[in-house]
Scaffold this motif. Structure first.
Motif, PDB file in Angstrom:
ATOM      1  N   GLY A   1       0.883  -1.314  -0.048  1.00 33.99           N
ATOM      2  CA  GLY A   1      -0.110  -0.174   0.053  1.00 33.99           C
ATOM      3  C   GLY A   1       0.772   1.221   0.062  1.00 33.99           C
ATOM      4  N   GLU A   2       2.104   1.155   0.483  1.00 37.40           N
ATOM      5  CA  GLU A   2       3.155   2.267   0.479  1.00 37.40           C
ATOM      6  C   GLU A   2       3.185   2.764  -0.923  1.00 37.40           C
ATOM      7  OE1 GLU A   2       6.269   1.166   3.012  1.00 37.40           O
ATOM      8  OE2 GLU A   2       5.137   0.505   4.589  1.00 37.40           O
ATOM      9  N   PHE A   3       2.996   1.979  -1.862  1.00 41.25           N
ATOM     10  CA  PHE A   3       3.478   2.184  -3.278  1.00 41.25           C
ATOM     11  C   PHE A   3       2.238   2.692  -4.154  1.00 41.25           C
ATOM     12  CE2 PHE A   3       6.783  -0.571  -1.642  1.00 41.25           C
ATOM     13  CZ  PHE A   3       7.969   0.372  -2.049  1.00 41.25           C
ATOM     14  N   GLU A   4       1.162   2.855  -3.421  1.00 36.83           N
ATOM     15  CA  GLU A   4      -0.024   3.501  -4.095  1.00 36.83           C
ATOM     16  C   GLU A   4      -0.256   4.945  -3.954  1.00 36.83           C
ATOM     17  OE1 GLU A   4      -3.437   1.518  -2.259  1.00 36.83           O
ATOM     18  OE2 GLU A   4      -2.708  -0.319  -2.690  1.00 36.83           O
ATOM     19  N   HIS A   5      -0.621   5.559  -5.044  1.00 32.72           N
ATOM     20  CA  HIS A   5      -0.694   7.036  -5.118  1.00 32.72           C
ATOM     21  C   HIS A   5      -1.744   7.590  -4.398  1.00 32.72           C
ATOM     22  CE1 HIS A   5       2.489   7.015  -8.231  1.00 32.72           C
ATOM     23  NE2 HIS A   5       1.914   6.015  -8.497  1.00 32.72           N
ATOM     24  N   THR A   6      -1.474   8.000  -2.763  1.00 29.58           N
ATOM     25  CA  THR A   6      -2.650   8.263  -2.231  1.00 29.58           C
ATOM     26  C   THR A   6      -2.374   9.629  -1.404  1.00 29.58           C
ATOM     27  OG1 THR A   6      -1.790   6.969  -0.185  1.00 29.58           O
ATOM     28  CG2 THR A   6      -3.530   5.893  -1.668  1.00 29.58           C
ATOM     29  N   ILE A   7      -1.121   9.914  -1.404  1.00 29.46           N
ATOM     30  CA  ILE A   7      -0.919  11.522  -0.887  1.00 29.46           C
ATOM     31  C   ILE A   7      -1.494  12.524  -1.717  1.00 29.46           C
ATOM     32  CG2 ILE A   7       0.734  13.030  -0.130  1.00 29.46           C
ATOM     33  CD1 ILE A   7       2.707  10.673   0.695  1.00 29.46           C
ATOM     34  N   SER A   8      -2.078  13.536  -1.450  1.00 27.81           N
ATOM     35  CA  SER A   8      -2.783  14.344  -2.563  1.00 27.81           C
ATOM     36  C   SER A   8      -2.530  15.922  -2.121  1.00 27.81           C
ATOM     37  CB  SER A   8      -4.316  14.271  -2.405  1.00 27.81           C
ATOM     38  OG  SER A   8      -4.633  14.525  -0.956  1.00 27.81           O
ATOM     39  N   SER A   9      -1.744  16.133  -1.306  1.00 25.77           N
ATOM     40  CA  SER A   9      -1.060  17.491  -1.272  1.00 25.77           C
ATOM     41  C   SER A   9       0.191  17.499  -0.818  1.00 25.77           C
ATOM     42  CB  SER A   9      -2.104  18.213  -0.254  1.00 25.77           C
ATOM     43  OG  SER A   9      -1.900  17.775   0.952  1.00 25.77           O
ATOM     44  N   ARG A  10       0.860  18.834  -0.850  1.00 27.83           N
ATOM     45  CA  ARG A  10       2.186  18.843  -0.148  1.00 27.83           C
ATOM     46  C   ARG A  10       2.031  18.895   1.229  1.00 27.83           C
ATOM     47  NH1 ARG A  10       7.013  21.609  -1.718  1.00 27.83           N
ATOM     48  NH2 ARG A  10       6.116  22.035  -3.900  1.00 27.83           N
ATOM     49  N   LYS A  11       1.294  19.471   1.871  1.00 24.12           N
ATOM     50  CA  LYS A  11       0.712  19.484   3.297  1.00 24.12           C
ATOM     51  C   LYS A  11       0.851  17.910   3.840  1.00 24.12           C
ATOM     52  CE  LYS A  11      -2.325  21.093   6.874  1.00 24.12           C
ATOM     53  NZ  LYS A  11      -3.277  20.130   7.360  1.00 24.12           N
ATOM     54  N   GLU A  12       0.061  17.143   3.176  1.00 26.51           N
ATOM     55  CA  GLU A  12      -0.132  15.631   3.652  1.00 26.51           C
ATOM     56  C   GLU A  12       1.431  15.013   3.233  1.00 26.51           C
ATOM     57  OE1 GLU A  12      -2.421  11.832   2.576  1.00 26.51           O
ATOM     58  OE2 GLU A  12      -2.968  13.528   1.250  1.00 26.51           O
ATOM     59  N   LEU A  13       1.950  15.146   2.303  1.00 30.85           N
ATOM     60  CA  LEU A  13       3.135  14.738   2.105  1.00 30.85           C
ATOM     61  C   LEU A  13       4.254  15.163   3.193  1.00 30.85           C
ATOM     62  CD1 LEU A  13       5.521  14.321  -1.205  1.00 30.85           C
ATOM     63  CD2 LEU A  13       6.484  15.854   0.540  1.00 30.85           C
ATOM     64  N   TYR A  14       4.156  16.282   3.782  1.00 30.04           N
ATOM     65  CA  TYR A  14       5.226  16.658   4.930  1.00 30.04           C
ATOM     66  C   TYR A  14       4.563  16.073   6.251  1.00 30.04           C
ATOM     67  CZ  TYR A  14       8.118  20.298   2.857  1.00 30.04           C
ATOM     68  OH  TYR A  14       9.277  20.667   1.951  1.00 30.04           O
ATOM     69  N   GLU A  15       3.309  15.776   6.258  1.00 30.14           N
ATOM     70  CA  GLU A  15       2.849  15.262   7.479  1.00 30.14           C
ATOM     71  C   GLU A  15       3.251  13.666   7.400  1.00 30.14           C
ATOM     72  OE1 GLU A  15      -1.321  15.833   7.212  1.00 30.14           O
ATOM     73  OE2 GLU A  15      -1.209  17.704   7.934  1.00 30.14           O
ATOM     74  N   VAL A  16       3.007  13.132   6.386  1.00 27.00           N
ATOM     75  CA  VAL A  16       3.614  11.643   6.295  1.00 27.00           C
ATOM     76  C   VAL A  16       5.239  11.411   6.714  1.00 27.00           C
ATOM     77  CG1 VAL A  16       3.766   9.791   4.789  1.00 27.00           C
ATOM     78  CG2 VAL A  16       1.799  10.764   4.800  1.00 27.00           C
ATOM     79  N   TRP A  17       5.842  12.331   5.942  1.00 29.43           N
ATOM     80  CA  TRP A  17       7.364  12.491   5.854  1.00 29.43           C
ATOM     81  C   TRP A  17       7.566  12.805   7.379  1.00 29.43           C
ATOM     82  CZ3 TRP A  17      11.480  11.799   3.164  1.00 29.43           C
ATOM     83  CH2 TRP A  17      12.883  12.500   3.354  1.00 29.43           C
ATOM     84  N   ASN A  18       7.239  13.696   8.085  1.00 30.72           N
ATOM     85  CA  ASN A  18       7.612  13.897   9.507  1.00 30.72           C
ATOM     86  C   ASN A  18       7.039  13.093  10.510  1.00 30.72           C
ATOM     87  OD1 ASN A  18       9.344  16.373   9.006  1.00 30.72           O
ATOM     88  ND2 ASN A  18       7.452  17.636   8.779  1.00 30.72           N
ATOM     89  N   LYS A  19       6.058  12.378   9.959  1.00 32.13           N
ATOM     90  CA  LYS A  19       5.720  11.188  10.961  1.00 32.13           C
ATOM     91  C   LYS A  19       6.462   9.877  11.033  1.00 32.13           C
ATOM     92  CE  LYS A  19       1.811   7.843  12.132  1.00 32.13           C
ATOM     93  NZ  LYS A  19       0.526   7.666  11.750  1.00 32.13           N
ATOM     94  N   GLY A  20       7.324   9.838  10.048  1.00 29.88           N
ATOM     95  CA  GLY A  20       8.260   8.921   9.988  1.00 29.88           C
ATOM     96  C   GLY A  20       9.399   9.093  10.507  1.00 29.88           C
ATOM     97  N   TRP A  21       9.890  10.410  10.354  1.00 26.68           N
ATOM     98  CA  TRP A  21      11.258  10.799  10.836  1.00 26.68           C
ATOM     99  C   TRP A  21      11.085  11.046  12.217  1.00 26.68           C
ATOM    100  CZ3 TRP A  21      15.910  10.465   8.618  1.00 26.68           C
ATOM    101  CH2 TRP A  21      15.937  10.337   7.444  1.00 26.68           C
ATOM    102  N   ASP A  22       9.971  11.362  12.600  1.00 29.11           N
ATOM    103  CA  ASP A  22       9.711  11.560  14.300  1.00 29.11           C
ATOM    104  C   ASP A  22       9.964  10.205  14.970  1.00 29.11           C
ATOM    105  OD1 ASP A  22       9.263  14.290  13.881  1.00 29.11           O
ATOM    106  OD2 ASP A  22       7.087  14.313  14.086  1.00 29.11           O
ATOM    107  N   VAL A  23       9.549   9.058  14.367  1.00 29.53           N
ATOM    108  CA  VAL A  23       9.487   8.113  14.967  1.00 29.53           C
ATOM    109  C   VAL A  23      10.944   7.368  14.748  1.00 29.53           C
ATOM    110  CG1 VAL A  23       8.959   5.348  14.689  1.00 29.53           C
ATOM    111  CG2 VAL A  23       7.264   7.296  14.507  1.00 29.53           C
ATOM    112  N   PHE A  24      11.664   7.805  13.955  1.00 27.16           N
ATOM    113  CA  PHE A  24      12.921   7.171  13.635  1.00 27.16           C
ATOM    114  C   PHE A  24      13.985   7.924  14.526  1.00 27.16           C
ATOM    115  CE2 PHE A  24      17.221   8.388  11.782  1.00 27.16           C
ATOM    116  CZ  PHE A  24      17.657   6.883  11.792  1.00 27.16           C
ATOM    117  N   PHE A  25      13.701   9.179  14.597  1.00 31.85           N
ATOM    118  CA  PHE A  25      14.772   9.970  15.648  1.00 31.85           C
ATOM    119  C   PHE A  25      14.311   9.920  17.143  1.00 31.85           C
ATOM    120  CE2 PHE A  25      15.372  12.982  11.829  1.00 31.85           C
ATOM    121  CZ  PHE A  25      16.726  12.496  11.661  1.00 31.85           C
ATOM    122  N   LYS A  26      13.178   9.368  17.430  1.00 31.56           N
ATOM    123  CA  LYS A  26      12.867   9.063  18.738  1.00 31.56           C
ATOM    124  C   LYS A  26      13.704   7.912  19.060  1.00 31.56           C
ATOM    125  CE  LYS A  26       8.984   8.184  22.063  1.00 31.56           C
ATOM    126  NZ  LYS A  26       7.749   8.055  21.898  1.00 31.56           N
TER     127      LYS A  26
END
Length: 173
Positions: free
Chosen positions: A82-107
């Motif tokens: 499902g990660e390879f499906e085109h479901t992100i629809s805006s720059r804002k959503e892209l940054y939300e998804v991006w930062n969620k992953g990095w936040d988990v990683f850096f924590k």
């Protein structure tokens, strides 16, 4: 652990965090150069857009780094396909998804101590030391950041602003 081994391990944790921060910054400087529609462009059905790469990286980070010391890095709830499906629809959503992953990683990275580095963890039921897991992700994430930059360079062509040392310029370092 000797004081020298502890110092080396502490330095390693500091260096890898710095490298991952730099990697994240490189991608974000790339995003800044792109128009919104560029984030969703892909050349063919066998290729990924930047948004899909972001979604995949985030999904990987959340799966791998949530409860890293106590559960397999491939979580049962992860939907890798499902990660390879085109479901992100805006720059804002892209940054939300991006930062969620990095936040988990850096924590997770921030929670590691020198004593954890040789601890055995599992990814897809395969044993890895924490160092191996970190290095595995260093390779994986840098691979995808390279893809993000390359896609952006293709799209921006002559308008691309170099993120490192521009061609025909000498480094002072």
């Amino acid at each position: 652990m000797s004081s020298n081994e502890k110092a080396v391990s502490t330095e390693y944790l500091k260096v890898i965090k710095s490298r991952f921060i730099s990697m994240k910054d490189t991608a974000e400087k790339t995003f800044e150069q792109l128009d919104d529609q560029d984030l969703f462009w892909y050349p063919n059905e066998n290729s990924n857009s930047i948004a899909v790469i972001v979604k995949h990286m985030s999904g990987n980070m959340i799966s791998r780094w949530t409860d890293i010391l106590h559960s397999d890095g491939e979580k049962p709830y992860r939907d890798r396909d499902g990660e390879f499906e085109h479901t992100i629809s805006s720059r804002k959503e892209l940054y939300e998804v991006w930062n969620k992953g990095w936040d988990v990683f850096f924590k997770a990275i921030d929670s590691l101590t020198e004593e954890h580095l040789l601890h055995v963890i599992y990814i897809r039921k395969e044993p890895h030391t924490v160092i191996e897991a970190i290095e595995r992700q260093m390779y994986h994430y840098s691979y995808h950041i390279g893809q993000i930059v390359y896609i952006a360079k293709l799209l921006k062509s002559d308008q691309w602003r170099c993120l490192t040392i521009p061609r025909n310029k000498k480094s002072t370092s």
